[in-house]
Scaffold this motif. Structure first.
Motif: not given
Length: 340
Positions: A180-181, A255-256, A312-315, A319-321
């Motif tokens: 998932s995100l 943010a999402v 934007r979603l990648a920012e 990974p690891g967020v």
């Protein structure tokens, strides 16, 4: 008008399933009390709207979930792509894994009885047993295919090495792992700098079935406080839903939510759309026990993400967020996979 699920194919030789599946675990355990009649109505609505890929396991509710799913699909078996799992049982202080060949056969027979079916479409080893060579376990699973009791084989939360060893014994149709995100371990390169689990699965032609694609509900934006959970909801003490981790993860969710608001969709729909956009070989299985949430999830199939949205979603969610571990009990993080 309710969105209808499309179709995708897992693995080679392929198993065609609905583009979005339904995780059924919460109808029997972990996420607070469930209403049996609403659970059955949700399963029926899933089939009515084209979500025909149903995911269960013998350990969910200690057999209760398979019985519930079996009741729901009675008379509609031909519409369903039915997935279940074996190798886990509840034990004092955690879970026990058993990948012995004799256990494979015994568990399959028990699942067939509870589900009320003659054949399982996709049979997963729920966790790899580090005490049993995976070749032995998959060899026994392959016997079920030969006997006509199982159509396709899968592994859940397996490492790249286990995927390779298993696929050398019998084709593996699907890998089920958390993705998932806020859980992107599947994409992480191996400890030795080698390919990620995701890359190896694709190299081997194995489809990807992400569980918890909504971050155990957090990415829907509906959870604003640790007190939002009932006393019997396992998330109440989950490392990602408590203390400083909750606060940090809430910033990710906000943010999402902001991007979802710009697009005029629900946060959970945006999160699901991101998973769906990761490839045509990806079939997420968000879990729910209510028709309203099922309909909301299914509508994610209509959400289109531009290259700018994905960037934007990648920012927002590299990974690891996420802060905090993936499980309340460390015994759930067992087996051989670096993604646990």
């Amino acid at each position: 008008m309710t969105q209808t699920a499309g179709r995708r194919t897992l693995g080679s030789p392929g198993l065609e399933v609905s583009a979005l599946g339904l995780g059924c675990m919460g109808m029997s355990q972990a996420y607070g009390a469930a209403d049996r009649s609403e659970s059955l109505a949700t399963l029926h609505r899933a089939l009515d709207t084209g979500t025909t890929f149903l995911d269960t396991a013998d350990v969910y509710g200690s057999g209760h979930n398979e019985e519930l799913v079996g009741e729901a699909i009675a008379g509609r078996r031909d519409e369903v792509q039915l997935a279940t799992k074996f190798s886990l049982t509840h034990a004092d202080g955690g879970m026990r894994i058993d990948g012995r060949p004799e256990n494979v056969l015994a568990c399959a027979e028990a699942s067939l009885r509870r589900l009320g079916v003659d054949v399982i479409d996709l049979y997963y080893q729920h966790r790899v047993d580090p005490q049993v060579p995976i070749e032995d376990t998959v060899g026994a699973m392959a016997e079920l295919v030969t006997a006509g009791k199982v159509r396709h084989l899968g592994l859940s939360e397996a490492s790249a090495e286990s995927l390779r060893r298993a696929a050398a014994v019998h084709p593996i149709t699907a890998l089920q792992s958390e993705w998932s995100l806020w859980t992107r371990d599947l994409e992480t390169p191996g400890a030795d700098g080698g390919p990620s689990v995701l890359e190896v699965a694709r190299e081997l032609g194995i489809g990807i079935v992400p569980f918890s694609p909504l971050g155990r509900g957090f990415l829907t934006g509906a959870i604003r406080s640790p007190e939002d959970f009932g006393a019997d909801d396992f998330r109440r003490g989950h490392p990602r839903f408590t203390g400083d981790a909750f606060t940090a993860n809430l910033r990710l969710v906000d943010a999402v939510r902001a991007l979802a608001g710009e697009k005029g969709v629900a946060p959970g729909q945006l999160a699901l759309a991101w998973v769906l956009a990761q490839g045509s070989d990806v079939v997420p299985i968000p879990g729910t026990k209510r028709r309203a949430y099922l309909d909301e999830n299914t509508a994610a199939l209509a959400v289109e993400l531009s290259a700018a949205d994905l960037a934007r979603l990648a920012e927002i969610a590299p990974p690891g967020v996420a802060e905090g571990g993936r499980y309340v009990n460390a015994s759930y993080s067992y087996g051989d996979s670096p993604t646990r």
